[in-house]
Design an enzyme around this catalytic site. Structure first.
Site, mmCIF file in Angstrom:
data_model
loop_
_atom_site.group_PDB
_atom_site.id
_atom_site.type_symbol
_atom_site.label_atom_id
_atom_site.label_comp_id
_atom_site.label_asym_id
_atom_site.label_seq_id
_atom_site.Cartn_x
_atom_site.Cartn_y
_atom_site.Cartn_z
ATOM 1 N N ILE A 163 -12.915 -1.515 -1.613
ATOM 2 C CA ILE A 163 -12.178 -1.954 -2.796
ATOM 3 C C ILE A 163 -12.428 -0.940 -3.908
ATOM 4 O O ILE A 163 -13.559 -0.488 -4.111
ATOM 5 C CB ILE A 163 -12.660 -3.349 -3.243
ATOM 6 N N CYS A 210 0.819 -1.219 0.000
ATOM 7 C CA CYS A 210 0.000 0.000 0.000
ATOM 8 C C CYS A 210 0.848 1.263 0.000
ATOM 9 O O CYS A 210 0.325 2.359 -0.218
ATOM 10 C CB CYS A 210 -0.925 0.019 1.204
ATOM 11 N N CYS A 263 -14.567 1.043 7.359
ATOM 12 C CA CYS A 263 -13.463 0.324 6.696
ATOM 13 C C CYS A 263 -13.248 0.829 5.272
ATOM 14 O O CYS A 263 -14.187 1.262 4.608
ATOM 15 C CB CYS A 263 -13.771 -1.173 6.649
ATOM 16 N N SER A 264 -12.015 0.727 4.805
ATOM 17 C CA SER A 264 -11.695 1.162 3.438
ATOM 18 C C SER A 264 -12.288 0.185 2.425
ATOM 19 O O SER A 264 -12.299 -1.023 2.649
ATOM 20 C CB SER A 264 -10.186 1.282 3.248
ATOM 21 N N HIS A 283 -9.275 3.504 -1.575
ATOM 22 C CA HIS A 283 -7.938 2.952 -1.367
ATOM 23 C C HIS A 283 -7.509 2.027 -2.508
ATOM 24 O O HIS A 283 -7.282 0.844 -2.304
ATOM 25 C CB HIS A 283 -7.903 2.210 -0.030
#
Length: 396
Positions: free
Chosen positions: A214, A86, A211-212, A330
């Site tokens: 997809i 990342c 939460c991040s 992300h």
């Protein structure tokens, strides 16, 4: 090291783009960054391209940067592919900073891009799981090891500080409100605290809106020497610090704590001088834990920081004005570069309704992968607006 400046920024809106290729996403971001800098592609002397998962998700290995850039006529120059989980995009910026700062080049391109969305979710999960020690993986691979890790860290943090899940929800509410003001964000809808707390659970006790997601996207920078920046009239946003660390600090200091201290020392300032921070919030719980690690609050002070609203736009130290990973999105290889785009716009005074008044100094914290229980790679950058020169780009 000679002074190094960010002279141009550009990015796509992050999202799920099943019908768009890496070439297409990269072209949009690079074209925007070159236009912002007022630099022709032919002037570029090198390019640094961050990408993590194309080999698994799209099948493109080895020469990703060359494939993407040659499709838009950028070829013949040195192109370095950077893969660091990342932190791939921010690691590419670090390499560019080293080269320009050492005097090797005057103007270079940094590109971060990723296609993480795949119709077969198992492909995406396999890609994400590869950013850790695969010999130590357990489970069926159906969930994200990083979300689960964040959940475990939150439990320990709650026990130590008295933090509650509601504090995490308040951070998520803030970040989604910020992303609703960001035209490049994957999520552009503000959610109430009650909606966030009631959303489906992704990694107990964390809900989906904490939460991040997809997603896919690209972000690009034009990085210049100070002399070149003055020549093209784009001086103003200087890289005050660029730190790259890997897991397993020999002195026992955590990678984020040690990296932050090194960045502050390099920039010659302290956390109290930051105007804003873009940090790596895999989850809103990660953001809560990182406040203390980056020196934004005293030991065990995260819950109090949240309750005081210090992390909001207009607060003492706004965090993730872009919306952060959980709501801006992300797309792994693009994340670190997108953070720099946000800081640059803020320090120029070009962030529109999410503008931090008087922003002069910004920090970007971008972590990648996990090894030995902490990030496998970490990049921290501090950008500094050099007084009145920082605003001369307004209107370009």
């Amino acid at each position: 090291m000679h002074p190094v400046h960010i002279c141009g920024v550009g990015m796509t809106r992050f999202g799920k783009y099943q019908d768009r290729s890496l070439k297409d996403l990269g072209r949009e971001a690079v074209t925007a960054a070159l236009a912002d800098a007022g630099v022709e592609a032919g002037a570029l002397q090198a390019a640094y391209v961050g990408n993590s998962f194309a080999g698994i998700v799209t099948g493109q290995e080895a020469v990703r940067g060359q494939v993407v850039l040659s499709a838009m006529g950028i070829c013949g120059l040195p192109i370095l592919n950077v893969e660091n989980a990342c932190a791939s995009g921010s690691s590419a910026l670090h390499q560019a900073w080293v080269a320009v700062g050492a005097g090797l080049y005057d103007v270079v391109l940094v590109l971060g891009l990723e296609k993480l969305f795949h119709p077969d979710r198992a492909v995406t999960m396999r890609a994400l799981a590869s950013a850790t020690d695969v010999e130590k993986l357990s489970g069926d691979g159906g969930g994200s090891v990083f979300l689960e890790e964040s959940s475990h860290r939150l439990a320990a943090y709650m026990e130590r500080t008295g933090a509650t899940l509601r504090h995490v929800g308040m951070i998520a509410e803030k970040s989604h409100a910020n992303s609703a003001l960001n035209p490049f964000a994957q999520y552009q809808h503000a959610y109430s605290l009650d909606e966030i707390m009631a959303a489906p659970v992704s990694a107990p006790p964390l809900t989906r809106l904490m939460c991040s997601p997809i997603g896919d996207g690209a972000a690009a920078l034009v990085v210049c020497s100070e002399a070149y920046a003055r020549r093209i009239g784009r001086v103003g946003i200087r890289i005050g610090a660029s730190i790259l660390r890997s897991t397993g600090s020999p002195d026992g200091v955590g990678i984020s704590e040690g990296g932050a201290r090194a960045a502050y020392e390099m920039a010659g300032l302290g956390p109290d001088e930051l105007s804003l921070v873009e940090l790596h919030d895999t989850t809103a719980a990660s953001e809560l834990v990182l406040y203390e690690k980056l020196g934004l609050c005293p030991a065990d002070g995260g819950p109090g920081m949240v309750e005081a609203g210090d992390m909001r736009i207009g607060g003492r130290i706004p965090v993730n004005t872009s919306g952060g990973l959980i709501s801006r999105g992300h797309p792994v290889g693009a994340t670190g570069v997108a953070q720099i785009c946000e800081l640059t716009q803020q320090l120029r005074g070009q962030a529109g309704p999410r503008q931090v008044n008087g922003a002069r100094v910004g920090m970007a914290h971008n972590a990648g992968g996990t090894v030995l229980g902490e990030p496998a790679a970490l990049c921290i950058h501090i950008l500094v607006a050099d007084d009145s020169e920082a605003t001369q780009n307004l209107g370009h």
